[in-house]
Enzyme design. Sequence first.
Site, PDB file in Angstrom:
ATOM      1  CG  ASP A 248      -1.985  -0.992   1.179  1.00 48.81           C
ATOM      2  OD1 ASP A 248      -2.214  -1.521   0.078  1.00 48.81           O
ATOM      3  OD2 ASP A 248      -2.612  -1.258   2.219  1.00 48.81           O
ATOM      4  CE  LYS A 270      -9.991   6.156  -4.459  1.00 53.35           C
ATOM      5  NZ  LYS A 270     -10.802   6.856  -3.469  1.00 53.35           N
ATOM      6  CG  MET A 384      -8.787  11.200  11.567  1.00 53.43           C
ATOM      7  SD  MET A 384      -7.918  12.702  11.312  1.00 53.43           S
ATOM      8  CE  MET A 384      -6.279  12.395  11.797  1.00 53.43           C
TER       9      MET A 384
HETATM   10  N1  SAH Z   1      -3.815  -0.441   9.061  1.00 54.71           N
HETATM   11  C1  SAH Z   1      -3.274   0.856   9.444  1.00 54.71           C
HETATM   12  C2  SAH Z   1      -4.303   1.969   9.343  1.00 54.71           C
HETATM   13  C3  SAH Z   1      -4.810   2.237   7.971  1.00 54.71           C
HETATM   14  S1  SAH Z   1      -5.943   3.610   7.926  1.00 54.71           S
HETATM   15  C4  SAH Z   1      -2.713   0.746  10.870  1.00 54.71           C
HETATM   16  O1  SAH Z   1      -2.942  -0.245  11.551  1.00 54.71           O
HETATM   17  O2  SAH Z   1      -2.025   1.690  11.284  1.00 54.71           O
HETATM   18  C5  SAH Z   1      -4.870   4.927   7.497  1.00 54.71           C
HETATM   19  C6  SAH Z   1      -4.770   5.927   8.624  1.00 54.71           C
HETATM   20  O3  SAH Z   1      -3.855   5.452   9.610  1.00 54.71           O
HETATM   21  C7  SAH Z   1      -4.158   7.245   8.210  1.00 54.71           C
HETATM   22  O4  SAH Z   1      -5.148   8.085   7.643  1.00 54.71           O
HETATM   23  C8  SAH Z   1      -3.647   7.787   9.509  1.00 54.71           C
HETATM   24  O5  SAH Z   1      -4.685   8.330  10.295  1.00 54.71           O
HETATM   25  C9  SAH Z   1      -3.185   6.527  10.207  1.00 54.71           C
HETATM   26  N2  SAH Z   1      -1.722   6.322  10.062  1.00 54.71           N
HETATM   27  C10 SAH Z   1      -1.107   5.300   9.456  1.00 54.71           C
HETATM   28  N3  SAH Z   1       0.238   5.417   9.538  1.00 54.71           N
HETATM   29  C11 SAH Z   1       0.482   6.557  10.220  1.00 54.71           C
HETATM   30  C12 SAH Z   1       1.661   7.223  10.636  1.00 54.71           C
HETATM   31  N4  SAH Z   1       2.881   6.751  10.364  1.00 54.71           N
HETATM   32  N5  SAH Z   1       1.525   8.373  11.342  1.00 54.71           N
HETATM   33  C13 SAH Z   1       0.309   8.855  11.624  1.00 54.71           C
HETATM   34  N6  SAH Z   1      -0.831   8.262  11.255  1.00 54.71           N
HETATM   35  C14 SAH Z   1      -0.758   7.125  10.558  1.00 54.71           C
END
Ligand code: SAH
Length: 466
Positions: A248, A270, A384
């Site tokens: 991703d 996407k 978000m």
């Molecule tokens: N599966 C992922 C989440 C996917 S949804 C997990 O477990 O972390 C995607 C959201 O995750 C982003 O919009 C953001 O809010 C958050 N996110 C993912 N990686 C991040 C990072 N390194 N720092 C801050 N927010 C993060």
Amino acid sequence: MKLFPLFADLQDRHVLVVGGGNVAARKAQSLLEAGAQVAVGAPALDTALAELAAAGRLTHLRGSFEPAWLDGAWLVIAATDDRAVNAAVHAAAQARQVFCNVVDDPQLSSFQVPSIVDRSPLMVAISSSGVAPVLARRLRERIEALLDHALGPLAELAARYRTRIRSALPELGARRRFYDWLLDGPVASLLRSRQADAAEAILNQALAQPQVSSAGRVVLVGAGPGDPGLLTLKALRALNEADVILYDRLVSQAVLSLARRDAERIEVGKRLGENHEATQARIHALMAEHARAGQHVVRLKGGDAFIFGRGGEELEYLREQDVPYEVVPGITAALACAAYAGIPLTHRDHAQSVRLVTAHCREDEDALDWDGLARGQQTLAFYMGVKQLDLLSQRLIAHGRAAGTPVALVENGSRPEQRVISGTLGELPALAQRHSVQAPALLIVGEVAGLARTLHWYGRHLTAEG
Ligand code: SAH
């Protein structure tokens, strides 16, 4: 080559250890594990050795070293802190042509004990020829991390079936391909999942019809939030074994660069103009197609695959399609961002629970229990888009959470460019705008968020004041 490597069979052979301290105890212990008859010579024994002697597991030769202790010994290890004694052991061993190791003294040693990675019956031994033991230990740690624990059972299974495999597949080329399948395919995968019986059943089935079905598989791997140090050992191993990596956009370059060089990397985020369902269908098709072609597919997702990662849907699809899979959890953004911002998600004084929430805030999709979310004594972690912050703050306040509740926005959590922005729920939209917060960002709401002001330790920390 300065030293000749060999693996010695010490079963029931006499071995002498000189010294009664903990180094001697460690050596005696590993010799006992190899089945040796161990005698320990020393004026007195430390507790560990004394217990082994009392239990009859080893013999204690009481007193100062004498060459006669070497009678009948195949090997001797000197582990005393007295160089004169060590030298005497070395000289006596030399005279009798008995191999001698003096701990940490290559000059007085005629053999070295390597650092080992034990996946018995498989064993990796590492030597720096006695000159750089620290380096050897480092290397050992690396190899230890790379070899998974199913290797031992796998080698044991292969050994047990060796004759049967040979007679089922008399032709060498076919046998090789069968072994590749055995080591890389579903049998290994089941052993890693601690399903030894199922693994053996599949092996038997394959032996009954030994034209190898080139069975690929999919490993759903959580890549964590970005810092490659937060990968699990299992994730690293999967990346090392991958033929294809479907990743991703959220997966960091630093993580991707740890994957096997020749692995094909495909970004599956996407695409412009594509909707979520089309993206997901494309990912499903790619996973199945590559696995069917016999490849090891790693489906690599940011954070954890089961937290807002659609991992569940992907497994459902694979199950339907009969493609074997494994899951390796990752550190989800909420845990990583909190840790790297110095925010304990729970705290005896402030929060007895944590909620991981994904907020869309669009009228048609908003099914969130805002009343519940607005309650105190809990921490909220919002996954978000940055655009949602405005509405989010409004709704929480409208449903009763105080405008003064501390919040922290963590942008690029755990990555070198991480920023933490501290403020209150009321000033959140202005804050985000002022510091032009970009995705990916995570929002933490609750009293604990205020602790970032004093406990932050990584990257930049900003506040409403500047
Ligand atoms: N599966 C992922 C989440 C996917 S949804 C997990 O477990 O972390 C995607 C959201 O995750 C982003 O919009 C953001 O809010 C958050 N996110 C993912 N990686 C991040 C990072 N390194 N720092 C801050 N927010 C993060």
